[in-house]
Design an enzyme around this catalytic site. Structure first.
Site, PDB file in Angstrom:
ATOM      1  N   TYR A 134      -5.451   7.730   3.511  1.00 47.78           N
ATOM      2  CA  TYR A 134      -4.434   8.797   3.605  1.00 47.78           C
ATOM      3  C   TYR A 134      -3.443   8.737   2.432  1.00 47.78           C
ATOM      4  CZ  TYR A 134      -0.237  11.071   5.621  1.00 47.78           C
ATOM      5  OH  TYR A 134       0.877  11.843   5.847  1.00 47.78           O
ATOM      6  N   ASN A 166     -12.107   2.778   6.960  1.00 51.16           N
ATOM      7  CA  ASN A 166     -11.236   3.714   7.695  1.00 51.16           C
ATOM      8  C   ASN A 166     -11.038   5.006   6.898  1.00 51.16           C
ATOM      9  OD1 ASN A 166      -9.671   4.292  10.027  1.00 51.16           O
ATOM     10  ND2 ASN A 166      -7.798   3.949   8.843  1.00 51.16           N
ATOM     11  N   PHE A 202      -3.356  -0.624  -1.513  1.00 51.37           N
ATOM     12  CA  PHE A 202      -3.246   0.052  -0.220  1.00 51.37           C
ATOM     13  C   PHE A 202      -4.192  -0.556   0.819  1.00 51.37           C
ATOM     14  CE2 PHE A 202      -2.651   3.615  -3.308  1.00 51.37           C
ATOM     15  CZ  PHE A 202      -1.407   4.077  -2.922  1.00 51.37           C
ATOM     16  N   SER A 204       5.829  -2.183   4.571  1.00 47.57           N
ATOM     17  CA  SER A 204       6.195  -1.282   5.660  1.00 47.57           C
ATOM     18  C   SER A 204       7.585  -1.640   6.172  1.00 47.57           C
ATOM     19  CB  SER A 204       5.178  -1.456   6.789  1.00 47.57           C
ATOM     20  OG  SER A 204       5.619  -0.821   7.960  1.00 47.57           O
ATOM     21  N   TYR A 234       0.028  -6.848  12.930  1.00 47.07           N
ATOM     22  CA  TYR A 234       0.006  -5.976  11.745  1.00 47.07           C
ATOM     23  C   TYR A 234       1.288  -6.169  10.934  1.00 47.07           C
ATOM     24  CZ  TYR A 234       0.880  -1.879   8.918  1.00 47.07           C
ATOM     25  OH  TYR A 234       1.212  -1.073   7.870  1.00 47.07           O
ATOM     26  N   LYS A 290       2.191  -7.839   6.928  1.00 45.46           N
ATOM     27  CA  LYS A 290       2.995  -7.264   5.835  1.00 45.46           C
ATOM     28  C   LYS A 290       4.081  -8.244   5.394  1.00 45.46           C
ATOM     29  CE  LYS A 290       0.852  -3.314   5.518  1.00 45.46           C
ATOM     30  NZ  LYS A 290      -0.056  -3.080   4.390  1.00 45.46           N
ATOM     31  N   ASN A 345      -2.581   7.122  16.815  1.00 45.34           N
ATOM     32  CA  ASN A 345      -1.512   6.234  17.284  1.00 45.34           C
ATOM     33  C   ASN A 345      -0.157   6.790  16.911  1.00 45.34           C
ATOM     34  OD1 ASN A 345      -3.264   3.974  18.060  1.00 45.34           O
ATOM     35  ND2 ASN A 345      -3.703   3.864  15.873  1.00 45.34           N
ATOM     36  N   LEU A 349       2.815   9.603  15.747  1.00 43.74           N
ATOM     37  CA  LEU A 349       3.330  10.836  16.359  1.00 43.74           C
ATOM     38  C   LEU A 349       2.815  12.122  15.690  1.00 43.74           C
ATOM     39  CD1 LEU A 349       5.264  12.236  18.356  1.00 43.74           C
ATOM     40  CD2 LEU A 349       7.063  11.989  16.613  1.00 43.74           C
TER      41      LEU A 349
END
Ligand code: NAD
Ligand code: WQD
Length: 340
Positions: free
Chosen positions: A11, A35, A80, A124, A150, A154, A199, A201
């Site tokens: 993405y 993915n 990424f 993140s 996760y 990071k 997952n 919003l």
């Protein structure tokens, strides 16, 4: 610059590839498509008007990483590649630690071996845990109160990069702490294509709007926020992409961390309203109990990136909803021809 984009078929990688190409940089994508879809890179090539060089490799595999980097005369890496689903990381912690940490170590080793001295890493805002104060600036403590594997990968990777830079002093490493990336390229050709039930919003809301899902579950309405629902700093993916280019072009030997966010918070119900306005569709929702591990509010102080990188967000939540809807309505099944 010749820039290697690990995970560049994903993405954020595809959108960053577009902005890099527009700025005249040469790009090579390394991705294992675990993915993502090769179609995403075909669409990216369509936008930029030339082929995108791609090497298929699992970067968590040391030998595969070596083979992928061999023969690439690159100036920089934007890293990424990694797994990013919070809930999945709780269910499969060792896979998350292995993939995210091993791939970073392999990338760092390859960079040092080959004299590649610029690195931008996708960190993140999750590294801040439950914020001590809002908005959050980069001096906020990191790695305390992180709620899932996760997020820990990071925080750990940030430390690994800091330690690796000490023995690779020419390395200019930038840790970009993204807040909540949303939206899509305005062409509607590329966008976020989550596999299975989203997952996050915005992609969930987009799938309700397009009729793929019936109803949004709003996770909690008794947070101490404007309307009781969770507040986040949503950043348009094109602004985020531009932030990577600014980080790359302004990087200096050493390690620097920057928040990439807008500085403005929006509640879940505000996102729903903005998406309804952008799409002209009603978003059916119901309130359900809060999601474990969620915090009430996360909003960036983006001042450091504004001043040191000369970068700021230009697009709004309304722009992101418009572009997300444009992508979702033109591609109801994402990059797949049919089904999920
Ligand atoms: P994405 O899943 O769309 O892209 C990641 C890409 O990495 C995919 O194309 C995947 O196939 C590839 N990949 C995964 N493991 C790999 C491996 N071992 N070898 C080679 N390629 C591999 O995710 P995204 O949303 O584009 O996120 C990109 C990065 O930004 C990730 O590191 C993610 O953790 C980070 N990030 C994302 C968000 C977000 O909300 N999207 C927020 C903060 C940080
Ligand atoms: C946003 C808000 C939810 C879904 C996650 C990761 C973070 C980063 C970005 C990668 C929250 C609410 C959500 C739904 C809802 N990713 N919500 N119903 O949790 O801020 O951040 O993605 O690095 O690390 O933790 O993003 O989009 O999941 O949630 O009510 O179906 O929407 O409770 O308030 P989050 P999100």
């Amino acid at each position: 610059m010749h820039v290697i984009l690990t995970g560049g078929a994903g993405y954020i990688g595809t959108h960053t590839a577009v902005v890099l190409a527009e700025r005249g940089h040469e790009i090579t994508v390394i991705d294992d498509f675990s993915n993502s879809s090769p179609v995403a890179l075909q669409r990216t090539a369509e936008i930029i008007g030339r082929e995108v060089r791609v090497i298929e490799a699992d970067l968590a595999d040391r030998e595969a990483a070596r083979a992928a980097f061999s023969g690439l005369d690159a100036d920089a890496v934007i890293h990424f590649a990694g797994l990013k689903a919070v809930g999945e990381s709780v269910a499969e912690p060792t896979r998350y630690y292995r993939v995210n940490i091993d791939s970073t170590i392999n990338v760092l080793d390859q960079m040092r071996e080959r004299g590649i001295n610029r690195l931008v890493f996708s960190s993140s805002a999750t590294v801040y845990g439950n914020p001590e104060k809002l908005p959050i600036d980069e001096s906020h403590r990191v790695g305390v109160g992180v709620t899932n594997p996760y997020g820990w990968t990071k925080a750990m990777i940030e430390q690994i990069i800091r330690d690796a830079q000490k023995i690779h002093p020419e390395l200019a490493a930038v840790l970009l702490r993204y807040f909540n990336p949303v939206g899509a390229h305005p062409s509607g050709l590329i966008g976020e294509d989550p596999s299975g039930i989203p997952n996050n919003l915005m992609p969930f809301v987009a799938q309700v709007a397009v009729g793929k899902r019936e109803q949004l579950s709003v996770f909690g309405d008794s947070y101490p926020t404007v309307d009781g629902t969770g507040v986040r700093d949503y950043i348009h993916v094109m602004d985020l992409a531009a932030g990577h280019v600014a980080a790359l072009e302004n990087s200096k030997p050493g390690v620097a961390a920057y928040n990439l966010g807008s500085g403005t918070g929006s509640s879940v119900l505000e996102v729903v309203a903005a998406f309804e306005a952008a799409s002209g569709r009603k978003i059916d929702y119901r309130i359900v109990p809060a999601r474990a591990g969620d915090v009430a509010e996360m909003v960036a102080d983006p001042h450091k990136a504004n001043t040191e990188l000369g970068w700021r967000t230009e697009l709004t939540l309304a722009d992101a909803c418009r572009d997300s809807w444009n992508w979702q309505s033109a591609n109801p099944n994402g990059y797949a021809e049919q089904g999920e």
